[in-house]
Design a protein around this motif. Structure first.
Motif, short mmCIF file in Angstrom:
data_model
loop_
_atom_site.label_atom_id
_atom_site.label_comp_id
_atom_site.label_asym_id
_atom_site.label_seq_id
_atom_site.Cartn_x
_atom_site.Cartn_y
_atom_site.Cartn_z
N ALA A 93 -27.65 3.48 31.96
CA ALA A 93 -26.24 3.39 31.59
C ALA A 93 -26.11 3.92 30.17
O ALA A 93 -27.04 3.80 29.36
CB ALA A 93 -25.74 1.95 31.67
N TRP A 94 -24.97 4.50 29.88
CA TRP A 94 -24.75 5.13 28.58
C TRP A 94 -23.61 4.45 27.85
O TRP A 94 -22.57 4.15 28.44
CB TRP A 94 -24.42 6.61 28.75
N LEU A 95 -23.80 4.18 26.57
CA LEU A 95 -22.73 3.79 25.67
C LEU A 95 -22.73 4.81 24.55
O LEU A 95 -23.60 4.80 23.68
CB LEU A 95 -22.96 2.37 25.11
N GLY A 96 -21.79 5.75 24.61
CA GLY A 96 -21.82 6.85 23.66
C GLY A 96 -23.08 7.67 23.87
O GLY A 96 -23.39 8.08 25.01
N ASP A 97 -23.83 7.90 22.82
CA ASP A 97 -25.06 8.69 22.90
C ASP A 97 -26.29 7.85 23.20
O ASP A 97 -27.41 8.36 23.23
CB ASP A 97 -25.28 9.43 21.57
N PHE A 98 -26.10 6.55 23.42
CA PHE A 98 -27.22 5.65 23.63
C PHE A 98 -27.43 5.39 25.12
O PHE A 98 -26.52 5.00 25.84
CB PHE A 98 -26.98 4.31 22.91
N ARG A 99 -28.67 5.60 25.55
CA ARG A 99 -29.04 5.38 26.94
C ARG A 99 -29.80 4.06 27.05
O ARG A 99 -30.67 3.75 26.24
CB ARG A 99 -29.94 6.52 27.45
N PHE A 100 -29.48 3.29 28.10
CA PHE A 100 -30.14 2.01 28.31
C PHE A 100 -30.63 1.91 29.76
O PHE A 100 -29.96 2.36 30.69
CB PHE A 100 -29.17 0.85 28.04
#
Length: 297
Positions: A93-100
């Motif tokens: 899942a992505w929040l902005g440029d951050f992938r989790f």
């Protein structure tokens, strides 16, 4: 229809058209990273083919190997028949440029607080470098705690969740970002295990769906942990505890930021004595409130 597709489709363009048609036909629900059939189809196809997620056009007329076609069709079929959210199919899942990393042990990250952290909670935090202690309450996958570590580079973060399963996922994400020395994972029912701890900033995206809305949730949302969704008859069970206990854990001048979904009217009716500050996010000013410690004591 998916069996027939194996012999008739040849290009990414073919797959995209087919996927959008099947998603619309099945009346899938979106909201776990995309908002419509086209975007979700493009994302699943590009991810499964190991192509850049932001580059579709150059590959539209590329022909697929039979094995590639079969792999993509399996993903699309699972999305349609099981209504599994795309994030659980791709484990990201992505929040902005951050992938989790995500799986069905955690809710799919989609918090508006992430937008506010990108701006370092400006103007409510005057000097981000002066923030030294933060709390992410109901951390789930650990995403907001990780974003806090970037927003406030001199801070130590406690990331709390009641679910051991969720904390296992959070540990993976914290490790992926190399933040084990700054983001500390704690098993706790809200503030229960945090006696004596104090913070400059507390953020929380707690369960907030009311009982009636839980019953009406689309099938996609039922793949998520029930513990992370519903919060009593009016959706405010967790929020009430947070408002009650947060003052005991905030430093002087500290702030509390809480996401409450579509519950602004319910929150204001339940706490008429509190002058909430509603923060502007991409969806409006009804979803996240901010309170200074002095407003809670």
């Amino acid at each position: 229809m998916f069996i027939e597709a194996k012999t008739q489709l040849t290009t990414v363009r073919d797959l995209l058209r087919f996927a959008v048609s099947r998603f619309n036909e099945a009346e899938l629900a979106f909201g776990h990273g995309t908002q419509n059939a086209y975007d979700e189809a493009a994302y699943l196809i590009l991810h499964t083919l190991h192509l850049p997620l932001d580059t579709l056009d150059p590959f539209l007329d590329a022909k697929l190997l039979p094995s590639e076609l079969e792999t993509v069709l399996k993903i699309l079929e699972k999305r349609v028949k099981e209504r599994t959210p795309a994030a659980y199919l791709t484990h990201e899942a992505w929040l902005g440029d951050f992938r989790f990393y995500v799986d069905e042990r955690v809710i799919v990250p989609r918090s508006f607080i992430a937008e506010l952290l990108r701006e370092q909670l400006t103007p409510w935090v005057e000097n981000p470098d002066a923030v030294t202690t933060c709390l992410d309450l109901c951390t789930g996958s650990g995403c907001l705690g990780i974003l806090m570590s970037y927003a406030f580079p001199n801070s130590m973060i406690d990331a709390v969740d009641i679910s051991e399963d969720a904390l296992e996922v959070a540990y993976r994400n914290v490790s992926d970002y190399g933040l084990e020395d700054r983001v500390h994972l704690i098993k706790s029912d809200l503030f229960e295990s945090l006696q004596g701890k104090h913070y400059d900033i507390i953020i929380s995206n707690p369960p907030y769906v009311n009982a009636e809305a839980v019953k009406a949730l689309p099938s996609e949302y039922l793949h998520e942990p029930k513990l992370a969704l519903g919060s009593g008859e009016d959706g405010l069970d967790a929020t009430r505890i947070i408002l009650r206990d947060a003052p005991k854990h905030l430093n002087e001048g500290g702030i509390l930021v809480v996401e409450i979904g579509h519950n602004r009217d319910t929150v204001e009716a339940a706490f008429p004595e509190i002058d909430f500050t509603w923060l502007n996010v991409s969806a409006g000013d009804e979803y996240v409130f901010m309170l200074a410690r002095e407003q809670l004591i």
